[in-house]
Design a protein around this motif. Sequence first.
Motif, short mmCIF file in Angstrom:
data_model
loop_
_atom_site.label_atom_id
_atom_site.label_comp_id
_atom_site.label_asym_id
_atom_site.label_seq_id
_atom_site.Cartn_x
_atom_site.Cartn_y
_atom_site.Cartn_z
N ILE A 27 92.57 6.99 -59.91
CA ILE A 27 92.63 5.67 -60.55
C ILE A 27 92.61 4.42 -59.54
O ILE A 27 91.97 3.71 -59.45
N GLY A 28 93.77 4.86 -58.67
CA GLY A 28 93.93 3.76 -57.93
C GLY A 28 93.13 3.71 -56.44
O GLY A 28 93.26 2.72 -55.88
N VAL A 29 92.91 4.70 -55.96
CA VAL A 29 92.37 4.84 -54.54
C VAL A 29 91.30 4.17 -54.11
O VAL A 29 91.14 3.73 -53.17
N MET A 30 90.32 4.06 -55.28
CA MET A 30 89.00 3.36 -54.85
C MET A 30 89.34 1.75 -54.70
O MET A 30 88.46 0.98 -53.90
N THR A 31 90.51 1.28 -55.32
CA THR A 31 90.94 -0.14 -55.14
C THR A 31 90.97 -0.67 -53.66
O THR A 31 90.53 -1.43 -53.10
N LEU A 85 92.15 22.98 -59.12
CA LEU A 85 91.17 23.57 -58.29
C LEU A 85 89.73 22.64 -58.09
O LEU A 85 89.39 22.41 -56.94
N ILE A 86 89.32 21.92 -59.09
CA ILE A 86 88.29 21.09 -59.01
C ILE A 86 88.47 19.99 -58.36
O ILE A 86 87.79 19.55 -57.37
N PHE A 87 89.73 19.48 -58.63
CA PHE A 87 90.32 18.26 -57.90
C PHE A 87 90.23 18.40 -56.43
O PHE A 87 89.77 17.54 -55.48
N ILE A 88 91.00 19.69 -55.66
CA ILE A 88 90.65 19.81 -54.57
C ILE A 88 89.60 19.78 -53.80
O ILE A 88 89.17 19.42 -52.79
N ILE A 89 88.57 20.47 -54.67
CA ILE A 89 87.04 20.51 -54.03
C ILE A 89 86.57 19.21 -54.12
O ILE A 89 85.76 18.65 -52.99
N GLY A 90 86.67 18.45 -55.16
CA GLY A 90 85.98 16.88 -55.16
C GLY A 90 86.64 16.12 -54.39
O GLY A 90 85.81 15.32 -53.76
N LEU A 92 87.80 16.76 -51.16
CA LEU A 92 87.52 17.23 -49.92
C LEU A 92 85.72 16.43 -49.80
O LEU A 92 85.49 16.12 -48.73
N LEU A 93 85.10 16.78 -50.74
CA LEU A 93 83.41 16.51 -50.70
C LEU A 93 83.41 15.11 -50.59
O LEU A 93 82.62 14.61 -49.97
N SER A 94 84.32 14.40 -51.22
CA SER A 94 84.24 12.90 -51.06
C SER A 94 84.73 12.25 -49.82
O SER A 94 83.80 11.59 -49.24
N ALA A 95 85.57 12.86 -49.29
CA ALA A 95 85.92 12.46 -47.89
C ALA A 95 84.64 12.63 -46.84
O ALA A 95 84.62 12.04 -45.55
N ILE A 96 83.74 13.72 -46.84
CA ILE A 96 82.69 13.99 -45.94
C ILE A 96 81.45 13.34 -46.32
O ILE A 96 80.39 13.86 -46.26
N ALA A 97 81.47 12.38 -47.17
CA ALA A 97 80.34 11.69 -47.52
C ALA A 97 79.37 11.36 -46.47
O ALA A 97 79.88 10.73 -45.43
N PRO A 98 77.87 11.69 -46.54
CA PRO A 98 77.14 11.23 -45.30
C PRO A 98 76.98 9.65 -45.55
O PRO A 98 77.31 8.86 -46.43
N TRP A 170 88.59 4.90 -45.36
CA TRP A 170 87.97 5.04 -46.70
C TRP A 170 87.95 6.62 -46.98
O TRP A 170 88.13 7.20 -48.18
N ARG A 171 87.49 7.33 -45.88
CA ARG A 171 87.29 8.86 -46.11
C ARG A 171 89.01 9.47 -46.18
O ARG A 171 88.89 10.58 -46.86
N THR A 172 89.73 8.91 -45.36
CA THR A 172 91.17 9.62 -45.33
C THR A 172 91.73 9.13 -46.81
O THR A 172 92.41 10.34 -47.47
N MET A 173 91.68 8.11 -47.26
CA MET A 173 91.98 7.81 -48.42
C MET A 173 91.36 8.73 -49.66
O MET A 173 92.27 9.18 -50.39
N LEU A 174 90.37 8.88 -49.61
CA LEU A 174 89.68 9.64 -50.85
C LEU A 174 90.20 11.32 -50.31
O LEU A 174 90.43 12.06 -51.52
N GLY A 175 90.05 11.74 -49.22
CA GLY A 175 90.61 13.10 -48.91
C GLY A 175 92.07 13.50 -49.33
O GLY A 175 92.29 14.49 -49.57
N VAL A 176 93.00 12.59 -48.85
CA VAL A 176 94.19 12.92 -49.22
C VAL A 176 94.54 13.25 -50.45
O VAL A 176 95.64 13.92 -50.70
N ALA A 177 93.65 13.00 -51.36
CA ALA A 177 94.17 13.35 -52.64
C ALA A 177 94.28 14.91 -53.02
O ALA A 177 94.57 15.25 -54.06
#
Length: 455
Positions: A27-31, A85-90, A92-98, A170-177
Amino acid sequence: MKEVKKVSKKYIYFFGSFGGILFGYDIGVMTGALPFLQIDWNMHSAFWEGCITSSLMFGAIFGGMMAGHLSDKIGRKRMLSLSALIFIIGSLLSAIAPNNGYIYLTLVRVFLGLSVGAISATVPNYMSEMTPAKSRGRLSGINFTMIALGTLLSYVVDYFLQYLPASFAWRTMLGVAAVPALILFIGSLRLPGSPRFLINHNRIDEAREVISLVQPKDQIENEIKAIQNIKKAEDQTTNQTKLIKMFTGKYRYLVIAGVGVAAFQQFMGVNAIFYYIPLIVAKATGHAASSNLMWPVIEGAILLLASFLFLAIADKFKRRTLLILGGTGMGLSFILPAVINTLFTHVNPLITIFFLCIYVGFYGFTWAPLTWVIVGEIFPLAIRGKASGTASSFNWVGAFLVGLLFPIMTASMSQETVFAIFGVICLMAVAFIIFKVPETKGRTLEEIEKKYVKE
């Protein structure tokens, strides 16, 4: 019979509600991530701001529905493990967005939202089914404390990562989740199944062992008998679990009440604050959004402190009393800045931010935790998974629309006007509580069902 793992009540309540941290973090990370995403991708589109931010809530709509059906079949515990499990995958995929991958990031966050929606539907069910009636408000409220902690954690991570290069920040912020998601997955492996799910699947001996972990010995057989009586009555009914039947059949009063509370919680506009507070402050003061990341930390700290207040008073006040108080305070906090700015000129722009802090305080010890307490306790056993999933989905519909439309609305009208609109919705929610929501404090889940299910 499968042997039940011996774990303490503290372990059950901690990891049973730990999914709230994942919920709160995303909820908060995109802020904090959004201002750096704007810089990195040179993004100046209110549409894409809304899409990327709200895409998680769009996925959560379907995640809630998925969890509602699956948790009745595979159990609340397994649903938590799958969601992690879904959260972990999602994450990591967010952090490597092109670079400039608007569509990619939007779709990945929809996938991630499946997990968040599933968690929001499953945790309240699991916690309410594992706690005694006399302390259910406080113990189920731990779910929101976890949400508030996750939200604050995301804000603190955002704050300390703001000095990194924009792309890395921003990539680290999303990936740390992925870290708390991994902790939840490992912790959930030792959680017991909920007794009501086990009895509903005729695993009586396992249910007896689970109840012995959280209830006094002299209450075990009474608990089993009460659940079995409800199950027996439900087994004699015909096809009542289709969505339309839930809203029109004998369950309609409780379903409308629970789903209505869940929907109003989001349509009251809270996530406009949590998703966009740096942009709100920037618009009010003229300072860059990326330099306003202390404000989310302040809002997150207020939210967490308010959740502790709720834990202290949860089982001392009626649910309806707290919801009416909170909705009124939240409505006035949104409406008063618009009134003040209309009546007076040259008002300090931070007056709106001050009232937003008051709003968060009221929200944090009333609607924020009580929504999930009520969703966890108000639905009858036969439809609990599906009804909770439906409530979660309606909740996320509200979050999705607020996240998508807020940047567009503030681009065409003043922030004070937008918040005043949300203030009116808050007062409408108060009216809904007064006329449509029953009091559930101190009653067992079976007593609530027996009293309010209309034959």
